[in-house]
Design an enzyme around this catalytic site. Structure first.
Site, PDB file in Angstrom:
ATOM      1  N   TYR A 298       0.836  -1.205   0.000  1.00  0.00           N
ATOM      2  CA  TYR A 298       0.000   0.000   0.000  1.00  0.00           C
ATOM      3  C   TYR A 298       0.872   1.257   0.000  1.00  0.00           C
ATOM      4  CZ  TYR A 298      -3.801   3.147   1.394  1.00  0.00           C
ATOM      5  OH  TYR A 298      -4.723   4.160   1.450  1.00  0.00           O
TER       6      TYR A 298
ATOM      7  N   VAL B  35      -9.624   0.630  13.280  1.00  0.00           N
ATOM      8  CA  VAL B  35      -9.792   0.749  14.721  1.00  0.00           C
ATOM      9  C   VAL B  35     -11.167   1.318  15.114  1.00  0.00           C
ATOM     10  CG1 VAL B  35      -8.649   3.022  14.924  1.00  0.00           C
ATOM     11  CG2 VAL B  35      -8.608   1.417  16.832  1.00  0.00           C
TER      12      VAL B  35
ATOM     13  N   PRO C  90       2.661   2.096  12.681  1.00  0.00           N
ATOM     14  CA  PRO C  90       3.246   3.403  13.013  1.00  0.00           C
ATOM     15  C   PRO C  90       2.958   3.820  14.456  1.00  0.00           C
ATOM     16  CG  PRO C  90       2.201   3.487  10.858  1.00  0.00           C
ATOM     17  CD  PRO C  90       1.826   2.170  11.468  1.00  0.00           C
TER      18      PRO C  90
HETATM   19  N1  UDP Z   1      -5.888  -0.970  16.253  1.00  0.00           N
HETATM   20  C1  UDP Z   1      -6.231  -1.451  17.527  1.00  0.00           C
HETATM   21  N2  UDP Z   1      -7.276  -2.325  17.614  1.00  0.00           N
HETATM   22  C2  UDP Z   1      -7.998  -2.745  16.542  1.00  0.00           C
HETATM   23  C3  UDP Z   1      -7.657  -2.236  15.247  1.00  0.00           C
HETATM   24  C4  UDP Z   1      -6.592  -1.355  15.149  1.00  0.00           C
HETATM   25  O1  UDP Z   1      -5.617  -1.078  18.530  1.00  0.00           O
HETATM   26  O2  UDP Z   1      -8.939  -3.538  16.714  1.00  0.00           O
HETATM   27  C5  UDP Z   1      -4.772  -0.004  16.144  1.00  0.00           C
HETATM   28  C6  UDP Z   1      -3.764  -0.308  15.039  1.00  0.00           C
HETATM   29  O3  UDP Z   1      -2.791  -1.222  15.478  1.00  0.00           O
HETATM   30  C7  UDP Z   1      -3.200   1.081  14.792  1.00  0.00           C
HETATM   31  C8  UDP Z   1      -4.405   2.001  15.003  1.00  0.00           C
HETATM   32  O4  UDP Z   1      -5.321   1.242  15.794  1.00  0.00           O
HETATM   33  O5  UDP Z   1      -2.222   1.387  15.746  1.00  0.00           O
HETATM   34  C9  UDP Z   1      -5.088   2.433  13.714  1.00  0.00           C
HETATM   35  O6  UDP Z   1      -5.353   1.292  12.936  1.00  0.00           O
HETATM   36  P1  UDP Z   1      -6.173   1.319  11.573  1.00  0.00           P
HETATM   37  O7  UDP Z   1      -6.031  -0.030  10.956  1.00  0.00           O
HETATM   38  O8  UDP Z   1      -7.535   1.843  11.817  1.00  0.00           O
HETATM   39  O9  UDP Z   1      -5.433   2.423  10.683  1.00  0.00           O
HETATM   40  P2  UDP Z   1      -3.899   2.618  10.232  1.00  0.00           P
HETATM   41  O10 UDP Z   1      -3.003   1.733  11.049  1.00  0.00           O
HETATM   42  O11 UDP Z   1      -3.864   2.305   8.785  1.00  0.00           O
HETATM   43  O12 UDP Z   1      -3.656   4.051  10.544  1.00  0.00           O
END
Ligand code: UDP
Length: 315
Positions: free
Chosen positions: A146, A188, A274
């Site tokens: 991605y 999340v 991240p």
């Molecule tokens: N995350 C979490 N629990 C979940 C899903 C995601 O704690 O059930 C965390 C994930 O590890 C990340 C943050 O939430 O640190 C945002 O994740 P998301 O997949 O929404 O977006 P991205 O990582 O692409 O910013």
């Protein structure tokens, strides 16, 4: 003024459907293009009978011709669960899809906005992230299909702008949320809201101290439209909400807003997740007529909770 004909790729996805809705409401003629891989008809059902709205089932990986005035190129799986399911396809969508849309824009003289991502900054070593930061991306990690796909899409867009005078705009979209988020897409906000409403454990990854900054979808759509209209040129612009939240804080907030008694549990952090992310939106404020997000997190989450409540009740 003559009505503009506007192509929205990924138009039945989360962001795309909100954008289509707004463009139709402002009296444009909208062509919504989607392969329905992660997009859904339910997102655009309410627009289907509208005389200035049409849907094209097409995959942006395939070349096409169409005459339009503007193109918003959003088509690409965007949540880690989806884009990691078929990484090669993700790269092809990001790279070949953008190439195809650039060719359409070049042929018909349309203005093209590409939806890039805060993921071009990878796991950033600069905070908050400004557009001139080059990023810290693992080129062979689980997110690289991605991240690198989108970085290449930006490189393509800039090259077409310089070499062929195609008018491009590059939006670097930070985490966005709102009604119509998909259940089960692993994001999340949707995960926590669904878990809270079902009385299931809220699954915080790691210690939950990693941060994100969440922008409500209508604010983002406004930013897209202002960027498309701006004379800023092809330099990327961050679009996101500069208010930072930890994932543990988010879990607690959602649990409270949903009146839920769910437990919060900690599960392993995915690789290359991240640590901190927050946009610097100085450029957007300057070049997009003072644009900035206006919907506070609690209010936006309230709308998401209500949306999921209704959808879960209808299941
Ligand atoms: N995350 C979490 N629990 C979940 C899903 C995601 O704690 O059930 C965390 C994930 O590890 C990340 C943050 O939430 O640190 C945002 O994740 P998301 O997949 O929404 O977006 P991205 O990582 O692409 O910013």
């Amino acid at each position: 003024m003559a009505r503009l004909r506007i192509l929205v790729t990924g138009g039945s996805g989360f962001l795309g459907s909100h954008l289509c809705e707004r463009l139709v409401a402002e009296d444009n003629e909208v062509v919504c293009l989607d392969n329905f891989y992660t997009g859904s008809r339910a997102n655009i059902e309410h627009l289907l009978g509208h005389p200035h709205f049409e849907v094209l089932r097409h995959d942006v990986q395939q070349a096409m011709t169409i005459e339009v005035d503007q193109i918003y190129h959003l088509a690409c799986p965007a949540s880690p669960v989806h884009y990691q399911r078929n990484p090669v396809r993700t790269i092809r969508t990001a790279v070949e899809g953008t190439l195809n849309m650039l060719d359409v824009a070049r042929e018909c003289g349309a203005r093209l906005l590409i939806a890039s991502t805060s993921e071009v900054y990878g796991d950033p070593t600069v905070h908050p992230q400004t557009e001139d930061y080059w990023g810290n991306v693992n080129p062979i990690g689980p997110r690289s299909c991605y991240d690198e796909g989108k970085r290449c899409a930006e490189a393509l867009a800039v090259s077409y702008a310089i070499q062929y005078d195609v008018v491009v705009r590059i939006a670097r979209v930070f985490n966005t949320y709102g009604p119509r988020l998909r259940e089960g897409d692993g994001r999340v906000v949707s995960n926590f809201v669904v878990q809270a409403l079902r009385g299931q454990e809220l699954t915080v990854h790691g210690d939950g101290q990693q941060t994100r900054s969440f922008c409500y979808v209508t604010d983002l759509v406004e930013g897209f439209m202002r960027l498309m209209a701006s004379e800023h040129g092809w330099g990327p612009i961050n679009l996101g909400n500069p208010s930072e939240t930890t994932m543990l804080g988010l879990a607690r907030l959602i649990r409270r807003l949903a009146d839920s008694h769910s437990e919060i549990v900690h599960i392993p952090l995915p690789k290359d997740d991240p640590v901190r992310r927050m946009p610097d939106i100085t450029r957007a404020r300057q070049h997009l007529g003072g644009w900035e997000p206006s919907v506070p997190l609690e209010q936006g989450l309230g709308a998401v909770i209500e949306d999921f409540r209704q959808r879960l009740a209808a299941e």
